[in-house]
Design an enzyme around this catalytic site. Structure first.
Site, PDB file in Angstrom:
ATOM      1  N   LYS A 200       0.867  -1.184   0.000  1.00  0.00           N
ATOM      2  CA  LYS A 200       0.000   0.000   0.000  1.00  0.00           C
ATOM      3  C   LYS A 200       0.902   1.232   0.000  1.00  0.00           C
ATOM      4  CE  LYS A 200      -1.834   2.998   2.558  1.00  0.00           C
ATOM      5  NZ  LYS A 200      -1.817   4.207   1.752  1.00  0.00           N
ATOM      6  N   SER A 254       4.763   7.431  10.232  1.00  0.00           N
ATOM      7  CA  SER A 254       4.833   8.207  11.469  1.00  0.00           C
ATOM      8  C   SER A 254       4.630   7.316  12.688  1.00  0.00           C
ATOM      9  CB  SER A 254       3.765   9.299  11.437  1.00  0.00           C
ATOM     10  OG  SER A 254       2.492   8.693  11.356  1.00  0.00           O
ATOM     11  N   GLY A 258       2.051   4.186  13.468  1.00  0.00           N
ATOM     12  CA  GLY A 258       2.661   2.933  13.927  1.00  0.00           C
ATOM     13  C   GLY A 258       1.958   2.413  15.178  1.00  0.00           C
ATOM     14  N   GLU A 276       8.998   1.048  11.240  1.00  0.00           N
ATOM     15  CA  GLU A 276      10.073   2.045  11.082  1.00  0.00           C
ATOM     16  C   GLU A 276       9.393   3.401  11.152  1.00  0.00           C
ATOM     17  OE1 GLU A 276      13.139   1.580  11.033  1.00  0.00           O
ATOM     18  OE2 GLU A 276      13.581  -0.372  10.153  1.00  0.00           O
ATOM     19  N   CYS A 311      13.312  10.806   7.428  1.00  0.00           N
ATOM     20  CA  CYS A 311      13.141  10.283   8.791  1.00  0.00           C
ATOM     21  C   CYS A 311      14.385  10.520   9.632  1.00  0.00           C
ATOM     22  CB  CYS A 311      12.787   8.809   8.749  1.00  0.00           C
ATOM     23  SG  CYS A 311      13.984   7.819   7.837  1.00  0.00           S
ATOM     24  N   GLU A 413       8.855  16.111  15.635  1.00  0.00           N
ATOM     25  CA  GLU A 413       9.341  15.900  14.264  1.00  0.00           C
ATOM     26  C   GLU A 413       8.581  16.850  13.336  1.00  0.00           C
ATOM     27  OE1 GLU A 413       8.212  12.294  12.115  1.00  0.00           O
ATOM     28  OE2 GLU A 413      10.270  12.152  11.377  1.00  0.00           O
TER      29      GLU A 413
END
Ligand code: NAD
Length: 513
Positions: A200, A254, A258, A276, A311, A413
Site C-alpha cells: 500500500k 509516522s 505505527g 520504522e 526520517c 518531528e
C-alpha cells in the site's frame, strides 16, 4: 510509457521534455494491481494525485478500500498456499528478482521522474533513490540462496533442525518521502523469503509503485505474489492492518500511525508488526572536530536534503558553545546554497513540499518556534512560485538558534527544512540533550577524540550513530530505530528476520538394534 526512456536525460531541459511527454501520453497506470490485472477500485472511487511543484494533476488514482483489500488478501493467501513462490527454490526466486532489478535499472529514469513529479523531490535525489532501490532488490536476491539453516548442538540421540520459513501474507504500508526506495527496502527481503506481498503506497505518491507492478509482471514473478493497493490509510491501510488473512504488517511512517497499527494487530490476529517510524535526530558537534567548514556543510545537508522530509534528518544540531557562533554562521552560509528550485532541474538541492497539508504544518511549526522564543537566523517563510509554471509549494532552508528542549520545535518531528540549534558546554550535557527525545532513529557525532567518540557513541540511545559523517549508508548495514522510532531493521540480512519465522524440527534417533 511502456518503453524505457530512449536517451538518458541529463539537463534540466531533458527532464522537462520527458515530463511533458509523460503528461501528453497520459499513459500513467493509476489502477490497483490485484492478482495479475490492473483494475479500478471495487467502489469505482478515485483520488487525485498532484505535482506539488506545479499544482497540476498527474492522475486520478484508484481509491481502494476494504473490499479491494479482501480480494487482494484472498489472492495472496491462495498463491502462498500453492507454493509456486513460497516453496520455489531460493535460486528460482533469486532469478526472478534479479530480472526485476534489471528492468528497474532499464527504466530507472522513468521511475525517478515519477517519484519527483509525484512528491516534489529533486530528480537528482530521486535518481539516488533508484540506485538504492535496485541495489536493495539485488542484495536480497543474491543473498537468499546463500543462507543456511542450523543444526542444534543436541546429543547423539536426537537431531534438532532450525529452519527459516516465510510468514505468509505480508502487507507493506509505506510513506511518500522516498516512495520507491522505501518500497524496495520492504518488499525485497519479504519476497526473497518467499512471502506474498501486498503493497500500500502512500496516497501522496502512488505512481512509481504501480509502474513497479508492471515491471514485476514483466520480470515473471508468479501472479498474485506482488499486488499494489493505492488508497488512503484510514480505508485500505486500516483494512489490511485489521485483516485476519495478513500475517505481517511491515510499516514505514509516522509514530502515531505505527501505534495504531499495533492496536489493529491486537484487535485482529496478533499479526507481526514491524515498524520504522519517525525521528528527531541529534547531530552533535564538538569543538575538537576537524574542518568546521566541511562539518557545517554536512550539518546543513543533513537537514535540508529532500526538503527535510527525511526520517533521519539531522534536525537537532547540538554545538559546543565555544564554537557555536562561528559554526552557526558557517551553517547559514552552507544553507544559502541549498535553496529550493524546480525539482526537474538536476542542480536543485531542494524541491517542493509534498502537499498543502505538509507545507502548512511546517509553516505552523516555524510560527511556533518564533512565538516560543527561538532566534530565527534564516528562512522561515514560504517561497511559492519556484515551480516551472510560477506555482508550487516551496519553503526555504530555515535555521533557529537558541533552541531548548522545552520548545516544540526542539522536540517534535517537523519533517521539513527546519533546523533547531542547541548549545552545550560539556560532554555530559551533550549526551543528556541528545537522548532527551521520544525518538531514537539516528545520531551524529563530530570529534577527533577517539576516546570521546567511543564514550559518547555507547551512551547514545539510537538505532544508528554516524561518526564524522551524516547518513553514510550501505545495503549491507541494518537501518532502524529504538524507542518510538520503531522496532525492527530494514536492509542487510538482518531484515530477513522480520519476514520469516524459525521452525524447530526435533528428530529422535533410535539407537542401533
Ligand atoms: P504516515 O504515518 O502518515 O503514513 C504512512 C503510511 O501509512 C501511508 O501509506 C498512509 O496511507 C498509511 N496510513 C495512515 N494512516 C493509516 C491507518 N490508520 N491504517 C493503516 N495505514 C495508515 O507517514 P507519512 O506522512 O507518509 O511519512 C512521514 C513519516 O514517515 C515521518 O514520521 C517519517 O519520519 C517516517 N519515516 C520513517 C522512516 C524510517 O525508516 N524510520 C523512513 C521514512 C519515513
Amino acid at each position: 510509457m511502456t518503453q524505457s526512456i530512449a536517451s538518458i536525460p541529463e539537463t534540466h531541459a531533458d527532464w522537462r521534455t520527458l515530463a511533458e511527454r509523460l503528461s501528453v501520453e497520459k499513459s500513467l497506470e493509476a489502477r490497483a494491481y490485484i492478482d495479475d490485472t490492473f483494475v479500478d477500485a471495487v467502489s469505482g472511487e478515485t483520488f487525485t494525485t498532484l505535482n506539488p511543484a506545479t499544482g497540476e494533476t498527474l492522475a486520478e488514482v484508484a481509491s481502494c478500500d476494504a473490499a479491494d483489500a479482501e480480494a487482494a488478501v484472498a489472492v495472496a493467501r491462495r498463491v502462498f498456499e500453492s507454493g509456486e513462490w513460497s516453496r520455489a527454490s531460493p535460486g528460482e526466486r533469486k532469478a526472478a528478482m534479479l530480472r526485476l532489478a534489471d528492468l528497474m535499472e532499464l527504466h530507472q529514469h522513468e521511475l525517478a521522474l515519477l517519484d519527483s513529479l509525484d512528491m516534489g523531490k529533486p530528480v537528482s535525489s530521486a535518481m539516488g533513490d533508484m540506485a538504492g532501490a535496485i541495489g536493495c532488490i539485488r542484495h536480497h536476491a543474491e543473498s537468499i540462496d546463500k543462507l543456511y539453516g542450523e543444526i542444534a548442538p543436541t546429543g547423539e540421540d536426537s537431531l534438532g533442525l532450525v529452519l527459516r520459513e516465510p510468514l505468509g501474507v505480508v502487507a507493506s504500508i509505506v510513506p511518500w518521502n522516498f516512495p520507491l526506495m522505501m518500497t524496495a527496502w520492504k518488499i525485497s527481503p519479504a519476497l526473497a523469503a518467499g512471502n506474498s506481498v501486498i503493497l500500500k503506497p502512500s496516497e501522496k505518491s502512488p505512481l512509481s509503485a504501480l509502474r513497479l507492478a508492471q515491471l514485476t509482471r514483466e520480470a515473471g514473478l508468479p501472479r498474485g505474489v506482488f499486488q499494489v493497493l493505492p488508497g488512503f490509510g484510514h480505508t485500505v491501510g486500516k483494512a489490511l492492518a485489521l485483516s485476519m488473512g495478513v500475517d505481517c504488517l511491515a510499516f514505514t511512517g509516522s509514530t502515531g500511525v505505527g501505534k495504531q497499527l499495533m492496536q489493529y494487530a491486537g484487535q485482529s490476529n496478533l499479526k507481526k508488526v514491524f515498524l520504522e517510524c519517525g525521528g528527531k535526530s541529534p547531530n552533535v558537534v564538538f569543538a575538537d572536530c576537524k574542518d568546521l567548514d566541511q562539518v557545517a556543510e554536512h550539518a546543513a545537508a543533513a537537514i535540508f536534503h529532500n526538503q527535510g522530509e527525511v526520517c533521519i534528518a539531522g534536525s537537532r544540531l547540538l554545538v559546543e558553545n565555544s564554537i557555536r557562533e562561528r559554526f552557526v554562521d558557517k551553517v547559514l552560509a552552507a544553507a544559502e546554497s541549498m535553496q529550493p528550485g524546480d525539482p526537474l532541474d538536476p542542480a536543485s538541492f531542494m524541491g517542493a513540499m509534498v502537499d498543502q497539508t505538509q507545507y502548512q504544518r511546517v509553516l505552523d511549526y516555524i510560527r511556533q518556534g518564533v512565538e516560543e522564543g527561538a532566534t530565527l537566523r534564516t528562512g522561515g517563510k514560504a517561497m511559492d512560485g519556484e515551480g516551472p509554471n510560477g506555482q508550487g509549494l516551496f519553503i526555504g532552508p530555515t535555521v533557529f538558534d537558541g533552541v531548548t528542549d522545552a520548545m516544540t520545535i526542539g522536540r517534535e518531528e517537523i519533517f521539513g527544512p527546519v533546523l533547531a540549534v542547541f548549545g552545550f558546554d560539556t560532554e555530559e550535557e551533550a549526551v543528556r540533550l541528545a537522548n532527551d527525545s521520544d525518538y531514537g532513529l539516528a545520531a551524529g557525532l563530530w570529534s577527533q577524540d577517539i576516546d570521546r567518540i567511543m564514550r559518547v557513541t555507547r551512551r547514545l540511545r539510537s538505532g544508528q550513530v554516524f561518526v564524522n559523517n551524516w547518513a553514510d549508508m550501505d545495503q549491507t548495514v541494518p537501518f532502524g530505530g529504538v524507542k518510538q522510532s520503531g522496532n525492527g531493521r530494514d536492509k542487510s540480512h538482518h531484515s530477513l528476520e522480520e519476514y520469516s519465522d524459525l521452525k524447530t524440527v526435533w528428530i529422535s534417533l533410535m539407537p542401533a538394534p
